[in-house]
Design a protein around this motif. Structure first.
Motif, PDB file in Angstrom:
ATOM      1  N   SER A 129       0.730  -1.981  -9.171  1.00  0.00           N
ATOM      2  CA  SER A 129      -0.079  -2.431 -10.303  1.00  0.00           C
ATOM      3  C   SER A 129      -1.568  -2.208 -10.057  1.00  0.00           C
ATOM      4  N   VAL A 130      -2.011  -2.535  -8.842  1.00  0.00           N
ATOM      5  CA  VAL A 130      -3.437  -2.386  -8.526  1.00  0.00           C
ATOM      6  C   VAL A 130      -3.852  -0.919  -8.607  1.00  0.00           C
ATOM      7  N   THR A 131      -3.075  -0.045  -7.994  1.00  0.00           N
ATOM      8  CA  THR A 131      -3.445   1.373  -8.023  1.00  0.00           C
ATOM      9  C   THR A 131      -3.338   1.950  -9.435  1.00  0.00           C
ATOM     10  N   THR A 132      -2.379   1.450 -10.235  1.00  0.00           N
ATOM     11  CA  THR A 132      -2.251   1.967 -11.591  1.00  0.00           C
ATOM     12  C   THR A 132      -3.341   1.424 -12.509  1.00  0.00           C
ATOM     13  N   MET A 133      -3.957   0.301 -12.140  1.00  0.00           N
ATOM     14  CA  MET A 133      -5.129  -0.169 -12.868  1.00  0.00           C
ATOM     15  C   MET A 133      -6.356   0.672 -12.538  1.00  0.00           C
ATOM     16  N   ILE A 134      -6.473   1.074 -11.278  1.00  0.00           N
ATOM     17  CA  ILE A 134      -7.683   1.760 -10.814  1.00  0.00           C
ATOM     18  C   ILE A 134      -7.620   3.262 -11.066  1.00  0.00           C
ATOM     19  N   VAL A 135      -6.452   3.868 -10.827  1.00  0.00           N
ATOM     20  CA  VAL A 135      -6.362   5.324 -10.753  1.00  0.00           C
ATOM     21  C   VAL A 135      -6.427   6.049 -12.102  1.00  0.00           C
ATOM     22  N   PRO A 136      -5.755   5.584 -13.186  1.00  0.00           N
ATOM     23  CA  PRO A 136      -5.712   6.415 -14.400  1.00  0.00           C
ATOM     24  C   PRO A 136      -7.057   6.885 -14.938  1.00  0.00           C
ATOM     25  N   PRO A 137      -8.090   6.030 -15.082  1.00  0.00           N
ATOM     26  CA  PRO A 137      -9.371   6.562 -15.562  1.00  0.00           C
ATOM     27  C   PRO A 137      -9.975   7.603 -14.624  1.00  0.00           C
ATOM     28  N   LEU A 138      -9.833   7.388 -13.313  1.00  0.00           N
ATOM     29  CA  LEU A 138     -10.349   8.357 -12.343  1.00  0.00           C
ATOM     30  C   LEU A 138      -9.543   9.650 -12.397  1.00  0.00           C
TER      31      LEU A 138
ATOM     32  N   LEU B 263       0.826  -1.209   0.000  1.00  0.00           N
ATOM     33  CA  LEU B 263       0.000   0.000   0.000  1.00  0.00           C
ATOM     34  C   LEU B 263       0.863   1.263   0.000  1.00  0.00           C
ATOM     35  N   ALA B 264       1.976   1.221   0.729  1.00  0.00           N
ATOM     36  CA  ALA B 264       2.871   2.376   0.760  1.00  0.00           C
ATOM     37  C   ALA B 264       3.451   2.650  -0.629  1.00  0.00           C
ATOM     38  N   SER B 265       3.884   1.588  -1.300  1.00  0.00           N
ATOM     39  CA  SER B 265       4.459   1.749  -2.626  1.00  0.00           C
ATOM     40  C   SER B 265       3.402   2.133  -3.659  1.00  0.00           C
ATOM     41  N   GLY B 266       2.221   1.512  -3.567  1.00  0.00           N
ATOM     42  CA  GLY B 266       1.178   1.735  -4.550  1.00  0.00           C
ATOM     43  C   GLY B 266       0.605   3.127  -4.566  1.00  0.00           C
ATOM     44  N   THR B 267       0.714   3.849  -3.465  1.00  0.00           N
ATOM     45  CA  THR B 267       0.192   5.215  -3.402  1.00  0.00           C
ATOM     46  C   THR B 267       1.312   6.240  -3.281  1.00  0.00           C
TER      47      THR B 267
ATOM     48  N   ALA C  11      -5.309   2.038 -21.922  1.00  0.00           N
ATOM     49  CA  ALA C  11      -4.011   1.394 -22.175  1.00  0.00           C
ATOM     50  C   ALA C  11      -3.116   1.474 -20.939  1.00  0.00           C
ATOM     51  N   LEU C  12      -3.186   2.598 -20.206  1.00  0.00           N
ATOM     52  CA  LEU C  12      -2.411   2.710 -18.970  1.00  0.00           C
ATOM     53  C   LEU C  12      -2.877   1.696 -17.941  1.00  0.00           C
ATOM     54  N   SER C  13      -4.196   1.483 -17.873  1.00  0.00           N
ATOM     55  CA  SER C  13      -4.725   0.488 -16.941  1.00  0.00           C
ATOM     56  C   SER C  13      -4.287  -0.920 -17.341  1.00  0.00           C
ATOM     57  N   LEU C  14      -4.275  -1.203 -18.643  1.00  0.00           N
ATOM     58  CA  LEU C  14      -3.832  -2.513 -19.104  1.00  0.00           C
ATOM     59  C   LEU C  14      -2.326  -2.677 -18.924  1.00  0.00           C
ATOM     60  N   TYR C  15      -1.581  -1.586 -19.073  1.00  0.00           N
ATOM     61  CA  TYR C  15      -0.156  -1.609 -18.734  1.00  0.00           C
ATOM     62  C   TYR C  15       0.015  -2.043 -17.273  1.00  0.00           C
ATOM     63  N   ALA C  16      -0.818  -1.489 -16.402  1.00  0.00           N
ATOM     64  CA  ALA C  16      -0.759  -1.855 -14.988  1.00  0.00           C
ATOM     65  C   ALA C  16      -1.179  -3.300 -14.773  1.00  0.00           C
ATOM     66  N   ALA C  17      -2.157  -3.777 -15.562  1.00  0.00           N
ATOM     67  CA  ALA C  17      -2.552  -5.184 -15.460  1.00  0.00           C
ATOM     68  C   ALA C  17      -1.391  -6.086 -15.853  1.00  0.00           C
ATOM     69  N   GLY C  18      -0.641  -5.681 -16.890  1.00  0.00           N
ATOM     70  CA  GLY C  18       0.548  -6.424 -17.254  1.00  0.00           C
ATOM     71  C   GLY C  18       1.581  -6.414 -16.139  1.00  0.00           C
ATOM     72  N   GLN C  19       1.745  -5.257 -15.499  1.00  0.00           N
ATOM     73  CA  GLN C  19       2.636  -5.172 -14.337  1.00  0.00           C
ATOM     74  C   GLN C  19       2.212  -6.156 -13.260  1.00  0.00           C
ATOM     75  N   PHE C  20       0.919  -6.194 -13.003  1.00  0.00           N
ATOM     76  CA  PHE C  20       0.374  -7.094 -11.972  1.00  0.00           C
ATOM     77  C   PHE C  20       0.800  -8.533 -12.264  1.00  0.00           C
ATOM     78  N   ALA C  21       0.576  -8.966 -13.509  1.00  0.00           N
ATOM     79  CA  ALA C  21       0.928 -10.330 -13.875  1.00  0.00           C
ATOM     80  C   ALA C  21       2.438 -10.550 -13.799  1.00  0.00           C
ATOM     81  N   GLY C  22       3.218  -9.556 -14.268  1.00  0.00           N
ATOM     82  CA  GLY C  22       4.661  -9.692 -14.252  1.00  0.00           C
ATOM     83  C   GLY C  22       5.225  -9.747 -12.846  1.00  0.00           C
TER      84      GLY C  22
END
Length: 404
Positions: free
Chosen positions: A154-163, A26-30, A262-273
């Motif tokens: 990865s989780v925050t980068t999936m959620i945050v960009p559209p918002l 959580l510290a890193s993600g935010t 695309a930024l959210s999907l980039y983050a989804a790729g990060q999550f998997a990686g």
């Protein structure tokens, strides 16, 4: 039979370790990495308001290379004083600067100074600091734990960009900086305060403490310099891509809303990686895993090179590049802990990441300048694919300590 009771099995690393992983995730993600991964959303509004080109903004973004100075300094401070006080101090500094950007910045020089300061102090919420307590606590499941921590970004980068795109569209880019500062205060700080155990906060790794955390003998190691060169090559490719991901996708004839996706999907790729990479590093020969997780996702740059107007191809390419960038953090944190004493982890990993920021700066500046020179991102995409290939091959000769 001796009649003596059987010895109790050692407690699982996860018994207390889950709290360490969750707090650090959580510290890193935010933290500051979220700004780094969403900076392309600010690019076009900033260029319009400040009346500057993408190349000029790329040069300003590259001032985040001050993290190259901050990484060894803050890494050593984490070894000496523990993660928690370093994280609090650095987060307070970054939040204050982000609010200052939102309220006062109206020129390119002011933005440049702000980005430089964010780069230096932001290291306190990056992998340099947050992986220290994790690497000290875990042995058997170190790769998996590091992957789970990295998943926070990865989780925050999936959620945050559209918002965040909605915030920028509704209230301008200045409100976007306020939103990022608010996330750090509302999520990251309470997570560390409430979840992280006291011993883990110091990153003592079972009570051991280095007698000399500032020892620089690692600089004479060829393995350190192989990792540093590999990290610079990989960082150059991925930092350039993420710094201008949104306009790069839009230039393929794709709408801004889809570019944010695309930024959210980039983050989804990060999550998997990150999650998959950590799991694989624990179970298979880590150098082979590192090569595989670098070369295969590098095809994402080639997909972007030929994806004009093809939405699915562009989105898949962003996901593949994210997959590599996600695994990259696992790879270098894991190799540092397997190759060098964990008691000096912060100092060594901080120096490694500090040098890696040179690659980040080259990528951020280079992609903007190449676009200004050739009028497209084609050259940058080809260079990115080649840089990942070089980075992967440099990891093959590394010597690692036996698994625990």
């Amino acid at each position: 039979m001796s009649g003596e009771p059987a010895a109790a099995p050692p407690p699982s690393e996860w018994q207390e370790g889950w709290r360490i992983v969750l707090a650090c995730a959580l510290a890193s993600g935010t933290g500051v990495v979220l700004l780094f991964f969403t900076i392309s959303l600010f690019l076009l509004p900033l260029a319009e308001e400040l009346n500057v080109s993408r190349g000029e903004l790329g040069a300003i973004q590259a001032l985040i290379i001050t993290a190259a100075l901050g990484s060894p300094v803050i890494g050593r401070m984490t070894d000496r004083f523990g993660f928690r006080p370093v994280f609090y101090a650095c987060t307070a500094a970054v939040v204050a600067i982000e609010l200052g950007v939102a309220l006062f910045v109206a020129s390119l020089p002011a933005l440049a100074i702000s980005i430089a300061l964010i780069g230096f102090f932001g290291v306190g919420s990056t992998a340099v600091a947050v992986t220290r307590p994790v690497s000290a606590h875990f042995r058997q499941y170190r790769g998996t734990a590091l992957g789970l921590v990295a998943v926070g970004v990865s989780v925050t980068t999936m959620i945050v960009p559209p918002l965040l795109q909605w915030v920028i569209d509704t209230w301008t880019w200045r409100a976007g900086f306020v939103a990022l500062a608010g996330l750090s205060v509302a999520v990251g700080v309470p997570a560390v305060a409430l979840l992280l155990p006291a011993g883990a906060a110091r990153g003592q790794g079972g009570g051991r403490q280095s007698a000399n955390p500032g020892d620089r003998s690692f600089l004479r190691s060829g393995d350190f310099w192989l990792m540093a060169a590999s990290n610079m090559a990989m960082s150059m490719a991925t930092a350039g891509a993420i710094s201008q991901m949104s306009p790069m996708i839009q230039e393929e004839g794709i709408a801004a809303g889809t570019a944010a996706l695309a930024l959210s999907l980039y983050a989804a790729g990060q999550f998997a990686g990150r999650l998959g990479g950590g799991w694989l590093l624990d179970r298979f020969e880590p150098r082979r895993v590192a090569v595989l997780l670098t070369i295969l996702p590098g095809t994402g740059f080639l997909l972007l090179y030929g994806a004009e107007g093809l939405v699915p191809a562009a989105l898949f390419a962003a996901t593949m590049i994210g997959l590599q960038q996600g695994a990259e953090l696992d790879i270098f944190a894991y190799f540092t802990a397997r190759r060098f004493p964990v008691e000096r982890y912060g100092t060594i990993y901080g120096a490694l990441i500090g040098l890696g920021w040179i690659g980040n700066a080259l990528g951020i500046v280079g992609i903007g300048l190449l676009h200004d020179r050739f009028g497209s991102y084609d050259a940058a995409q080809l260079i990115g694919a080649f840089a990942l290939l070089v980075g992967a091959l440099l990891l093959v000769p590394l010597r690692l300590q036996p698994r625990p």
